[in-house]
Design an enzyme around this catalytic site. Sequence first.
Site, mmCIF file in Angstrom:
data_model
loop_
_atom_site.group_PDB
_atom_site.id
_atom_site.type_symbol
_atom_site.label_atom_id
_atom_site.label_comp_id
_atom_site.label_asym_id
_atom_site.label_seq_id
_atom_site.Cartn_x
_atom_site.Cartn_y
_atom_site.Cartn_z
ATOM 1 N N CYS A 47 44.518 36.267 65.046
ATOM 2 C CA CYS A 47 44.017 37.300 65.968
ATOM 3 C C CYS A 47 42.612 36.960 66.450
ATOM 4 O O CYS A 47 42.281 37.161 67.622
ATOM 5 C CB CYS A 47 44.050 38.676 65.305
ATOM 6 S SG CYS A 47 45.719 39.190 64.855
ATOM 7 N N ARG A 121 52.128 40.481 68.008
ATOM 8 C CA ARG A 121 51.329 39.857 69.060
ATOM 9 C C ARG A 121 52.155 39.843 70.344
ATOM 10 O O ARG A 121 53.294 39.375 70.362
ATOM 11 C CB ARG A 121 50.945 38.427 68.659
ATOM 12 C CG ARG A 121 49.926 37.803 69.582
ATOM 13 C CD ARG A 121 49.415 36.468 69.060
ATOM 14 N NE ARG A 121 49.230 36.431 67.623
ATOM 15 C CZ ARG A 121 48.202 36.990 66.974
ATOM 16 N NH1 ARG A 121 47.273 37.628 67.642
ATOM 17 N NH2 ARG A 121 48.120 36.905 65.655
#
Length: 157
Positions: A47, A121
């Site tokens: 991330c 994601r």
Amino acid sequence: MVSTGDIAPAFTATVGTSHHEPFDLSDALGDGPVVLAFFPGAFTPPCTNEMIAFQRRADAFADAGATLFGVSADSPFSLGAFREEHGIEFDLVSDMAGDAIRAYGLGIDIADLGLHGVANRAVFVTDDDGEVVYDWVADDPTNEPDYEAVLDAVESA
């Protein structure tokens, strides 16, 4: 799950800054393309890499008229600290209630990290009217998007 051609589900949340400002997706529409980059958790290596990669391209997105937002289930406090630590200048949106994550069909559990109900994601690009013109959802949440494909979608929106 939200796909290209759908109208992006509207949602409200909180911007992860020291001021914890309210966020409403409908306020962002109409001023050019909007990029929603959902990610599982601040301070995790994939991330962090993704948000830094978007930051490195922030000028290109701005030049194309796009507004970029990162969205996760992290608290506004955590997202504010994450932005500061990594020099992220675009807004990160805290969806602690999970409303956006559910609306976009992105909820996942990453049991090894103790993360439950977080966002997979994914990246969505909308046009001025809120129509999704690009969607990408990771098969594996450690995978990153094709940043050039996202920029191409913005430029075509």
